[in-house]
Enzyme design. Structure first.
Site, short mmCIF file in Angstrom:
data_model
loop_
_atom_site.label_atom_id
_atom_site.label_comp_id
_atom_site.label_asym_id
_atom_site.label_seq_id
_atom_site.Cartn_x
_atom_site.Cartn_y
_atom_site.Cartn_z
N VAL A 18 0.85 -1.21 0.00
CA VAL A 18 0.00 0.00 0.00
C VAL A 18 0.88 1.25 0.00
O VAL A 18 0.62 2.21 -0.74
CB VAL A 18 -0.95 0.02 1.23
CG1 VAL A 18 -1.74 1.32 1.27
CG2 VAL A 18 -1.91 -1.17 1.19
N SER A 44 13.38 -2.11 7.43
CA SER A 44 13.65 -1.32 6.21
C SER A 44 14.32 0.02 6.51
O SER A 44 14.59 0.79 5.58
CB SER A 44 12.35 -1.05 5.44
OG SER A 44 11.88 -2.25 4.90
N CYS A 132 -10.66 -2.42 1.69
CA CYS A 132 -10.69 -2.30 0.21
C CYS A 132 -11.97 -2.85 -0.40
O CYS A 132 -12.56 -2.23 -1.30
CB CYS A 132 -9.48 -3.01 -0.39
SG CYS A 132 -9.04 -4.54 0.44
N HIS A 252 -9.78 -6.19 -6.92
CA HIS A 252 -10.79 -7.09 -6.38
C HIS A 252 -12.04 -7.01 -7.27
O HIS A 252 -12.39 -5.92 -7.76
CB HIS A 252 -11.21 -6.67 -4.97
CG HIS A 252 -10.12 -6.78 -3.94
ND1 HIS A 252 -8.96 -7.50 -4.11
CD2 HIS A 252 -10.05 -6.26 -2.68
CE1 HIS A 252 -8.21 -7.42 -3.01
NE2 HIS A 252 -8.85 -6.67 -2.13
P1 NAP Z 1 3.03 -5.13 3.43
O1 NAP Z 1 3.30 -5.11 1.98
O2 NAP Z 1 3.31 -6.35 4.22
O3 NAP Z 1 3.79 -3.87 4.10
C1 NAP Z 1 3.77 -3.64 5.47
C2 NAP Z 1 4.37 -2.28 5.76
O4 NAP Z 1 4.25 -2.00 7.16
C3 NAP Z 1 5.85 -2.21 5.44
O5 NAP Z 1 6.18 -0.90 5.05
C4 NAP Z 1 6.47 -2.55 6.78
O6 NAP Z 1 7.79 -2.06 6.93
C5 NAP Z 1 5.53 -1.76 7.70
N1 NAP Z 1 5.63 -2.24 9.07
C6 NAP Z 1 5.50 -3.51 9.52
N2 NAP Z 1 5.68 -3.56 10.84
C7 NAP Z 1 5.94 -2.30 11.26
C8 NAP Z 1 6.24 -1.70 12.50
N3 NAP Z 1 6.29 -2.41 13.62
N4 NAP Z 1 6.45 -0.35 12.53
C9 NAP Z 1 6.41 0.39 11.40
N5 NAP Z 1 6.15 -0.12 10.20
C10 NAP Z 1 5.91 -1.45 10.11
O7 NAP Z 1 1.50 -4.81 3.73
P2 NAP Z 1 0.49 -3.85 2.93
O8 NAP Z 1 -0.30 -4.65 1.99
O9 NAP Z 1 1.19 -2.64 2.47
O10 NAP Z 1 -0.53 -3.47 4.09
C11 NAP Z 1 -0.16 -2.75 5.21
C12 NAP Z 1 -1.40 -2.53 6.08
O11 NAP Z 1 -2.29 -1.68 5.40
C13 NAP Z 1 -2.19 -3.82 6.35
O12 NAP Z 1 -1.66 -4.49 7.44
C14 NAP Z 1 -3.57 -3.29 6.54
O13 NAP Z 1 -3.80 -2.96 7.88
C15 NAP Z 1 -3.60 -2.08 5.66
N6 NAP Z 1 -4.28 -2.37 4.39
C16 NAP Z 1 -5.45 -1.79 4.18
C17 NAP Z 1 -6.13 -2.02 3.03
C18 NAP Z 1 -7.47 -1.41 2.84
O14 NAP Z 1 -8.32 -2.10 2.43
N7 NAP Z 1 -7.71 -0.19 3.12
C19 NAP Z 1 -5.63 -2.85 2.05
C20 NAP Z 1 -4.42 -3.46 2.26
C21 NAP Z 1 -3.75 -3.20 3.46
P3 NAP Z 1 9.09 -3.01 6.67
O15 NAP Z 1 9.47 -2.81 5.23
O16 NAP Z 1 10.09 -2.46 7.61
O17 NAP Z 1 8.70 -4.41 6.97
C1 3JM Z 2 -6.10 -5.56 5.01
O1 3JM Z 2 -3.22 -5.87 11.54
C2 3JM Z 2 -2.78 -6.46 10.55
O2 3JM Z 2 -1.88 -7.29 10.63
C3 3JM Z 2 -3.33 -6.11 9.20
C4 3JM Z 2 -4.46 -6.95 8.73
C5 3JM Z 2 -5.04 -6.41 7.43
C6 3JM Z 2 -6.08 -5.49 7.42
C7 3JM Z 2 -6.57 -4.88 8.69
O3 3JM Z 2 -7.32 -5.54 9.42
O4 3JM Z 2 -6.20 -3.74 8.96
C8 3JM Z 2 -4.51 -6.87 6.23
C9 3JM Z 2 -5.05 -6.45 5.03
C10 3JM Z 2 -6.63 -5.08 6.20
C11 3JM Z 2 -7.78 -4.15 6.16
O5 3JM Z 2 -7.74 -3.22 5.37
O6 3JM Z 2 -8.75 -4.34 6.86
#
Ligand code: NAP
Ligand code: 3JM
Length: 350
Positions: A18, A44, A132, A252
Protein backbone atom coordinates in the site's frame (compact mmCIF):
# COMPACT_ATOMS: atom_id res chain seq x y z
CA UNK A 1 -6.45 20.14 -7.55
CA UNK A 2 -4.43 23.29 -6.71
CA UNK A 3 -3.41 24.10 -3.15
CA UNK A 4 -2.23 27.36 -1.52
CA UNK A 5 -0.07 25.83 1.20
CA UNK A 6 2.24 22.86 1.60
CA UNK A 7 2.13 20.31 4.41
CA UNK A 8 4.51 18.02 6.28
CA UNK A 9 3.44 14.49 5.40
CA UNK A 10 4.46 11.16 6.95
CA UNK A 11 3.82 7.81 5.24
CA UNK A 12 3.88 4.95 7.76
CA UNK A 13 4.47 1.60 6.03
CA UNK A 14 6.11 3.37 3.08
CA UNK A 15 7.91 0.20 1.94
CA UNK A 16 4.75 -1.95 1.83
CA UNK A 17 2.37 -2.82 -1.02
CA UNK A 18 0.00 0.00 0.00
CA UNK A 19 2.80 2.44 0.96
CA UNK A 20 4.41 2.25 -2.49
CA UNK A 21 1.03 3.06 -4.11
CA UNK A 22 0.55 5.85 -1.57
CA UNK A 23 3.77 7.50 -2.80
CA UNK A 24 2.81 6.99 -6.46
CA UNK A 25 -0.59 8.57 -5.79
CA UNK A 26 0.83 11.54 -3.84
CA UNK A 27 3.13 12.14 -6.80
CA UNK A 28 0.46 11.75 -9.51
CA UNK A 29 -2.01 14.01 -7.71
CA UNK A 30 0.74 16.53 -7.02
CA UNK A 31 -0.14 16.55 -3.33
CA UNK A 32 1.19 19.72 -1.65
CA UNK A 33 4.14 18.31 0.32
CA UNK A 34 6.59 20.51 2.23
CA UNK A 35 8.51 17.76 4.05
CA UNK A 36 8.06 14.04 3.55
CA UNK A 37 8.89 11.36 6.15
CA UNK A 38 9.00 7.75 5.02
CA UNK A 39 8.54 5.39 7.96
CA UNK A 40 8.69 1.61 8.36
CA UNK A 41 9.82 -1.00 10.86
CA UNK A 42 13.46 -1.42 11.86
CA UNK A 43 13.81 -3.95 8.98
CA UNK A 44 13.65 -1.32 6.21
CA UNK A 45 15.17 1.61 8.13
CA UNK A 46 18.08 3.01 6.09
CA UNK A 47 16.60 1.98 2.73
CA UNK A 48 16.54 4.78 0.13
CA UNK A 49 13.45 5.70 -1.87
CA UNK A 50 13.27 8.28 -4.65
CA UNK A 51 10.22 10.56 -4.73
CA UNK A 52 9.82 13.41 -7.23
CA UNK A 53 13.55 13.36 -7.98
CA UNK A 54 14.69 13.51 -4.33
CA UNK A 55 16.15 10.61 -2.37
CA UNK A 56 14.66 9.90 1.06
CA UNK A 57 16.03 7.56 3.71
CA UNK A 58 13.38 5.37 5.33
CA UNK A 59 13.28 5.70 9.10
CA UNK A 60 11.95 3.48 11.85
CA UNK A 61 8.55 4.75 12.98
CA UNK A 62 8.61 5.93 16.60
CA UNK A 63 6.39 8.40 18.52
CA UNK A 64 8.89 11.20 17.89
CA UNK A 65 8.74 10.61 14.11
CA UNK A 66 5.54 12.67 14.17
CA UNK A 67 6.98 15.93 15.59
CA UNK A 68 6.00 18.67 13.15
CA UNK A 69 3.94 16.36 10.92
CA UNK A 70 0.61 17.76 9.63
CA UNK A 71 -0.81 14.67 7.91
CA UNK A 72 0.17 11.05 8.63
CA UNK A 73 -0.94 8.29 6.26
CA UNK A 74 -0.81 4.91 8.07
CA UNK A 75 -0.70 1.51 6.37
CA UNK A 76 1.56 -0.69 8.51
CA UNK A 77 -0.99 -3.00 10.15
CA UNK A 78 -3.47 -2.60 12.98
CA UNK A 79 -1.05 -2.96 15.88
CA UNK A 80 1.25 -0.22 14.51
CA UNK A 81 -1.74 2.11 14.11
CA UNK A 82 -3.00 1.34 17.63
CA UNK A 83 0.43 2.12 19.08
CA UNK A 84 1.46 5.11 16.95
CA UNK A 85 -1.66 6.89 15.61
CA UNK A 86 -2.54 8.34 19.04
CA UNK A 87 1.12 9.45 19.40
CA UNK A 88 0.90 11.22 16.03
CA UNK A 89 -2.35 12.95 17.06
CA UNK A 90 -0.79 13.97 20.39
CA UNK A 91 1.94 15.74 18.39
CA UNK A 92 -0.58 17.65 16.27
CA UNK A 93 -0.89 15.45 13.19
CA UNK A 94 -4.14 14.36 11.58
CA UNK A 95 -4.02 10.62 10.83
CA UNK A 96 -5.62 8.88 7.86
CA UNK A 97 -5.52 5.23 8.92
CA UNK A 98 -5.73 2.39 6.41
CA UNK A 99 -6.05 -0.43 8.98
CA UNK A 100 -9.03 -1.90 10.79
CA UNK A 101 -7.73 -0.56 14.16
CA UNK A 102 -10.18 2.34 14.57
CA UNK A 103 -12.79 1.83 11.84
CA UNK A 104 -15.67 0.94 14.15
CA UNK A 105 -14.74 3.48 16.86
CA UNK A 106 -17.73 5.87 17.13
CA UNK A 107 -15.30 8.81 17.50
CA UNK A 108 -13.56 7.98 14.21
CA UNK A 109 -15.16 8.86 10.86
CA UNK A 110 -15.00 6.00 8.34
CA UNK A 111 -14.97 7.62 4.94
CA UNK A 112 -15.32 7.02 1.22
CA UNK A 113 -15.41 10.61 -0.07
CA UNK A 114 -17.94 9.85 -2.85
CA UNK A 115 -20.30 8.45 -0.19
CA UNK A 116 -19.87 10.35 3.10
CA UNK A 117 -17.24 13.09 2.72
CA UNK A 118 -19.00 15.33 5.29
CA UNK A 119 -18.22 12.82 8.06
CA UNK A 120 -14.56 13.90 7.86
CA UNK A 121 -15.53 17.21 9.51
CA UNK A 122 -16.34 15.32 12.76
CA UNK A 123 -12.84 13.91 13.19
CA UNK A 124 -10.91 14.15 16.45
CA UNK A 125 -7.51 13.51 14.85
CA UNK A 126 -8.05 10.12 13.17
CA UNK A 127 -10.05 9.34 10.02
CA UNK A 128 -10.31 5.68 9.02
CA UNK A 129 -10.02 4.40 5.47
CA UNK A 130 -12.41 1.45 5.03
CA UNK A 131 -11.44 -2.05 3.94
CA UNK A 132 -10.69 -2.30 0.21
CA UNK A 133 -13.64 -4.60 -0.51
CA UNK A 134 -16.03 -2.32 1.35
CA UNK A 135 -14.85 0.82 -0.49
CA UNK A 136 -15.64 -0.36 -4.01
CA UNK A 137 -18.96 -1.88 -2.91
CA UNK A 138 -20.30 1.24 -1.16
CA UNK A 139 -19.11 3.52 -3.97
CA UNK A 140 -21.19 1.47 -6.42
CA UNK A 141 -24.19 1.22 -4.06
CA UNK A 142 -24.38 4.89 -3.04
CA UNK A 143 -26.58 5.91 -6.04
CA UNK A 144 -28.75 2.82 -5.48
CA UNK A 145 -29.33 3.82 -1.85
CA UNK A 146 -30.05 7.45 -2.79
CA UNK A 147 -32.43 6.78 -5.64
CA UNK A 148 -34.16 3.49 -4.87
CA UNK A 149 -33.43 2.69 -1.19
CA UNK A 150 -31.19 -0.19 -0.13
CA UNK A 151 -32.76 -3.05 1.83
CA UNK A 152 -30.39 -5.96 1.36
CA UNK A 153 -26.90 -6.70 0.01
CA UNK A 154 -25.41 -10.17 -0.56
CA UNK A 155 -21.83 -10.07 -1.81
CA UNK A 156 -19.23 -12.65 -2.86
CA UNK A 157 -15.72 -11.34 -3.48
CA UNK A 158 -12.91 -12.42 -5.79
CA UNK A 159 -9.86 -10.77 -4.17
CA UNK A 160 -6.32 -10.24 -5.44
CA UNK A 161 -3.28 -11.40 -3.44
CA UNK A 162 -1.81 -7.88 -3.24
CA UNK A 163 -4.49 -7.17 -0.61
CA UNK A 164 -2.50 -9.46 1.70
CA UNK A 165 0.77 -7.52 1.25
CA UNK A 166 4.08 -7.92 -0.53
CA UNK A 167 4.87 -11.32 0.97
CA UNK A 168 1.61 -12.76 -0.39
CA UNK A 169 2.47 -11.41 -3.86
CA UNK A 170 5.84 -13.21 -3.61
CA UNK A 171 4.13 -16.41 -2.43
CA UNK A 172 1.80 -16.46 -5.48
CA UNK A 173 4.71 -15.80 -7.84
CA UNK A 174 6.88 -18.56 -6.34
CA UNK A 175 4.04 -21.13 -6.18
CA UNK A 176 2.99 -20.39 -9.77
CA UNK A 177 6.53 -20.99 -11.02
CA UNK A 178 6.81 -24.19 -8.96
CA UNK A 179 3.42 -25.45 -10.24
CA UNK A 180 4.42 -24.91 -13.87
CA UNK A 181 7.77 -26.65 -13.23
CA UNK A 182 5.92 -29.65 -11.76
CA UNK A 183 7.45 -29.02 -8.32
CA UNK A 184 5.82 -29.19 -4.85
CA UNK A 185 4.14 -25.95 -3.71
CA UNK A 186 5.33 -24.32 -0.47
CA UNK A 187 2.39 -22.67 1.34
CA UNK A 188 3.67 -20.65 4.32
CA UNK A 189 1.54 -17.50 4.44
CA UNK A 190 -1.98 -17.57 3.00
CA UNK A 191 -4.79 -17.53 3.84
CA UNK A 192 -3.60 -15.73 6.99
CA UNK A 193 -0.04 -15.14 8.22
CA UNK A 194 0.65 -16.87 11.55
CA UNK A 195 -2.42 -19.19 11.41
CA UNK A 196 -1.92 -22.94 11.91
CA UNK A 197 -3.12 -24.01 8.44
CA UNK A 198 -1.80 -22.72 5.11
CA UNK A 199 -3.05 -23.60 1.60
CA UNK A 200 -1.47 -22.91 -1.80
CA UNK A 201 -2.98 -19.91 -3.57
CA UNK A 202 -1.56 -20.66 -7.06
CA UNK A 203 -4.25 -22.24 -9.30
CA UNK A 204 -6.55 -22.33 -6.27
CA UNK A 205 -9.31 -20.36 -4.48
CA UNK A 206 -9.29 -19.79 -0.72
CA UNK A 207 -12.62 -19.02 0.98
CA UNK A 208 -10.90 -17.39 3.95
CA UNK A 209 -9.63 -13.81 4.20
CA UNK A 210 -8.50 -12.82 7.69
CA UNK A 211 -9.31 -14.89 10.78
CA UNK A 212 -12.58 -16.67 11.59
CA UNK A 213 -14.97 -15.10 14.10
CA UNK A 214 -17.22 -17.03 16.51
CA UNK A 215 -20.23 -16.61 14.17
CA UNK A 216 -18.56 -18.55 11.31
CA UNK A 217 -17.83 -15.44 9.24
CA UNK A 218 -14.25 -14.28 8.67
CA UNK A 219 -13.07 -10.90 9.94
CA UNK A 220 -12.86 -9.61 6.33
CA UNK A 221 -16.53 -10.56 5.86
CA UNK A 222 -17.52 -8.85 9.12
CA UNK A 223 -15.54 -5.74 8.07
CA UNK A 224 -17.64 -5.54 4.89
CA UNK A 225 -20.88 -6.01 6.87
CA UNK A 226 -20.19 -3.55 9.71
CA UNK A 227 -18.33 -0.91 7.70
CA UNK A 228 -21.08 -0.75 5.03
CA UNK A 229 -23.72 0.11 7.65
CA UNK A 230 -21.49 2.77 9.25
CA UNK A 231 -20.46 4.47 5.97
CA UNK A 232 -23.98 4.40 4.53
CA UNK A 233 -25.48 5.62 7.86
CA UNK A 234 -28.03 2.81 7.95
CA UNK A 235 -27.85 0.04 10.54
CA UNK A 236 -30.98 -1.52 8.98
CA UNK A 237 -29.39 -2.57 5.68
CA UNK A 238 -29.12 -6.37 5.69
CA UNK A 239 -25.62 -7.33 4.55
CA UNK A 240 -23.94 -10.73 4.18
CA UNK A 241 -20.56 -11.44 2.60
CA UNK A 242 -18.38 -14.34 1.45
CA UNK A 243 -14.78 -13.27 0.81
CA UNK A 244 -12.53 -15.39 -1.42
CA UNK A 245 -8.84 -14.98 -2.32
CA UNK A 246 -7.91 -15.82 -5.93
CA UNK A 247 -4.56 -16.19 -7.72
CA UNK A 248 -4.24 -12.85 -9.48
CA UNK A 249 -2.15 -9.89 -8.35
CA UNK A 250 -4.26 -6.74 -8.62
CA UNK A 251 -7.89 -5.58 -8.24
CA UNK A 252 -10.79 -7.09 -6.38
CA UNK A 253 -13.99 -8.17 -8.13
CA UNK A 254 -17.37 -8.60 -6.45
CA UNK A 255 -20.62 -10.26 -7.41
CA UNK A 256 -23.28 -8.23 -5.58
CA UNK A 257 -27.00 -8.97 -5.18
CA UNK A 258 -29.01 -5.96 -3.97
CA UNK A 259 -32.63 -5.55 -3.04
CA UNK A 260 -34.04 -2.05 -3.32
CA UNK A 261 -37.00 -0.51 -1.45
CA UNK A 262 -39.06 0.35 -4.53
CA UNK A 263 -41.09 -1.83 -6.92
CA UNK A 264 -40.75 -1.83 -10.71
CA UNK A 265 -37.28 -0.28 -11.01
CA UNK A 266 -35.88 -1.18 -14.44
CA UNK A 267 -32.37 -2.25 -15.44
CA UNK A 268 -32.14 0.97 -17.47
CA UNK A 269 -32.94 3.07 -14.37
CA UNK A 270 -30.33 1.14 -12.38
CA UNK A 271 -27.70 1.62 -15.11
CA UNK A 272 -28.51 5.33 -15.39
CA UNK A 273 -28.17 5.84 -11.61
CA UNK A 274 -24.87 3.96 -11.38
CA UNK A 275 -23.41 5.63 -14.50
CA UNK A 276 -23.89 9.06 -12.91
CA UNK A 277 -22.23 8.23 -9.58
CA UNK A 278 -18.98 10.01 -8.67
CA UNK A 279 -15.88 7.87 -9.12
CA UNK A 280 -17.86 5.06 -10.78
CA UNK A 281 -17.63 3.98 -14.42
CA UNK A 282 -20.30 1.85 -16.08
CA UNK A 283 -18.83 -0.81 -18.41
CA UNK A 284 -21.91 -2.78 -19.30
CA UNK A 285 -22.68 -3.92 -22.82
CA UNK A 286 -23.31 -7.67 -22.95
CA UNK A 287 -23.98 -7.66 -26.69
CA UNK A 288 -20.41 -6.50 -27.27
CA UNK A 289 -19.03 -8.51 -24.31
CA UNK A 290 -18.18 -5.33 -22.40
CA UNK A 291 -17.73 -5.75 -18.63
CA UNK A 292 -14.94 -4.89 -16.19
CA UNK A 293 -12.14 -7.33 -15.29
CA UNK A 294 -9.38 -7.16 -12.65
CA UNK A 295 -6.62 -6.76 -15.26
CA UNK A 296 -8.61 -4.07 -17.07
CA UNK A 297 -9.07 -1.97 -13.91
CA UNK A 298 -5.50 -2.32 -12.56
CA UNK A 299 -3.75 1.05 -12.27
CA UNK A 300 -7.01 3.04 -12.51
CA UNK A 301 -8.59 4.96 -9.66
CA UNK A 302 -12.29 4.45 -10.45
CA UNK A 303 -14.75 1.72 -9.51
CA UNK A 304 -16.05 -0.18 -12.55
CA UNK A 305 -19.53 -1.75 -12.73
CA UNK A 306 -21.02 -4.14 -15.26
CA UNK A 307 -23.30 -7.18 -15.72
CA UNK A 308 -26.25 -5.25 -14.25
CA UNK A 309 -29.36 -7.40 -14.51
CA UNK A 310 -32.62 -7.98 -12.75
CA UNK A 311 -33.18 -11.00 -10.54
CA UNK A 312 -35.45 -13.52 -12.25
CA UNK A 313 -37.66 -14.07 -9.20
CA UNK A 314 -37.51 -10.92 -7.05
CA UNK A 315 -38.80 -7.72 -8.66
CA UNK A 316 -36.70 -5.66 -6.22
CA UNK A 317 -33.53 -7.74 -6.74
CA UNK A 318 -30.57 -6.79 -9.00
CA UNK A 319 -27.19 -8.38 -9.70
CA UNK A 320 -24.00 -6.34 -10.27
CA UNK A 321 -20.34 -7.08 -11.01
CA UNK A 322 -18.02 -4.49 -9.41
CA UNK A 323 -14.25 -4.26 -9.99
CA UNK A 324 -11.60 -1.84 -8.71
CA UNK A 325 -7.84 -1.64 -8.08
CA UNK A 326 -7.61 -2.71 -4.43
CA UNK A 327 -4.41 -0.75 -3.78
CA UNK A 328 -5.69 2.48 -5.40
CA UNK A 329 -9.38 3.21 -4.70
CA UNK A 330 -9.25 0.38 -2.15
CA UNK A 331 -6.39 1.96 -0.20
CA UNK A 332 -3.94 4.64 -1.42
CA UNK A 333 -6.23 6.80 -3.57
CA UNK A 334 -9.08 6.78 -1.05
CA UNK A 335 -6.61 7.87 1.68
CA UNK A 336 -5.14 10.66 -0.45
CA UNK A 337 -8.69 11.79 -1.35
CA UNK A 338 -9.45 12.04 2.38
CA UNK A 339 -6.25 14.06 2.88
CA UNK A 340 -7.17 16.36 -0.03
CA UNK A 341 -10.63 16.84 1.46
CA UNK A 342 -9.12 17.77 4.86
CA UNK A 343 -7.16 20.55 3.15
CA UNK A 344 -9.80 21.69 0.67
CA UNK A 345 -12.50 22.01 3.36
CA UNK A 346 -10.26 23.46 6.06
CA UNK A 347 -10.92 20.45 8.29
CA UNK A 348 -7.32 19.84 9.37
CA UNK A 349 -7.71 21.52 12.75
CA UNK A 350 -9.67 19.41 15.26
P1 NAP B 1 3.03 -5.13 3.43
O1 NAP B 1 3.30 -5.11 1.98
O2 NAP B 1 3.31 -6.35 4.22
O3 NAP B 1 3.79 -3.87 4.10
C1 NAP B 1 3.77 -3.64 5.47
C2 NAP B 1 4.37 -2.28 5.76
O4 NAP B 1 4.25 -2.00 7.16
C3 NAP B 1 5.85 -2.21 5.44
O5 NAP B 1 6.18 -0.90 5.05
C4 NAP B 1 6.47 -2.55 6.78
O6 NAP B 1 7.79 -2.06 6.93
C5 NAP B 1 5.53 -1.76 7.70
N1 NAP B 1 5.63 -2.24 9.07
C6 NAP B 1 5.50 -3.51 9.52
N2 NAP B 1 5.68 -3.56 10.84
C7 NAP B 1 5.94 -2.30 11.26
C8 NAP B 1 6.24 -1.70 12.50
N3 NAP B 1 6.29 -2.41 13.62
N4 NAP B 1 6.45 -0.35 12.53
C9 NAP B 1 6.41 0.39 11.40
N5 NAP B 1 6.15 -0.12 10.20
C10 NAP B 1 5.91 -1.45 10.11
O7 NAP B 1 1.50 -4.81 3.73
P2 NAP B 1 0.49 -3.85 2.93
O8 NAP B 1 -0.30 -4.65 1.99
O9 NAP B 1 1.19 -2.64 2.47
O10 NAP B 1 -0.53 -3.47 4.09
C11 NAP B 1 -0.16 -2.75 5.21
C12 NAP B 1 -1.40 -2.53 6.08
O11 NAP B 1 -2.29 -1.68 5.40
C13 NAP B 1 -2.19 -3.82 6.35
O12 NAP B 1 -1.66 -4.49 7.44
C14 NAP B 1 -3.57 -3.29 6.54
O13 NAP B 1 -3.80 -2.96 7.88
C15 NAP B 1 -3.60 -2.08 5.66
N6 NAP B 1 -4.28 -2.37 4.39
C16 NAP B 1 -5.45 -1.79 4.18
C17 NAP B 1 -6.13 -2.02 3.03
C18 NAP B 1 -7.47 -1.41 2.84
O14 NAP B 1 -8.32 -2.10 2.43
N7 NAP B 1 -7.71 -0.19 3.12
C19 NAP B 1 -5.63 -2.85 2.05
C20 NAP B 1 -4.42 -3.46 2.26
C21 NAP B 1 -3.75 -3.20 3.46
P3 NAP B 1 9.09 -3.01 6.67
O15 NAP B 1 9.47 -2.81 5.23
O16 NAP B 1 10.09 -2.46 7.61
O17 NAP B 1 8.70 -4.41 6.97
C1 3JM C 1 -6.10 -5.56 5.01
O1 3JM C 1 -3.22 -5.87 11.54
C2 3JM C 1 -2.78 -6.46 10.55
O2 3JM C 1 -1.88 -7.29 10.63
C3 3JM C 1 -3.33 -6.11 9.20
C4 3JM C 1 -4.46 -6.95 8.73
C5 3JM C 1 -5.04 -6.41 7.43
C6 3JM C 1 -6.08 -5.49 7.42
C7 3JM C 1 -6.57 -4.88 8.69
O3 3JM C 1 -7.32 -5.54 9.42
O4 3JM C 1 -6.20 -3.74 8.96
C8 3JM C 1 -4.51 -6.87 6.23
C9 3JM C 1 -5.05 -6.45 5.03
C10 3JM C 1 -6.63 -5.08 6.20
C11 3JM C 1 -7.78 -4.15 6.16
O5 3JM C 1 -7.74 -3.22 5.37
O6 3JM C 1 -8.75 -4.34 6.86
Amino acid sequence: MTFEKKYNVAVVGATGAVGVKMLETLDQKNFPIEELSLLSSKRSAGKEITFQGNTYTVQEATPDSFEGVDIALFSAGGSVSKALAPEAVKRGAVVVDNTSAFRMDPDVPLVVPEVNEEDISQHKGIIANPNCSTIQMVASLKPVQEQFGLARVLVSTYQAVSGAGNEAVDELREQSQAFLNGEDLKAELLPVSGEKQHYPIAFNALPQIDVFQDNGYTFEEMKMINETKKIMHDEAIHVAATCVRLPFFTSHAESIYVEVDQDDITVEQMKEAISQADGVVLEDDPVNQVYPTPLGSAGKSEVFVGRIRKDLDKDRGFHLWVVSDNLLKGAAWNSVQIAESLIKNNWLSK
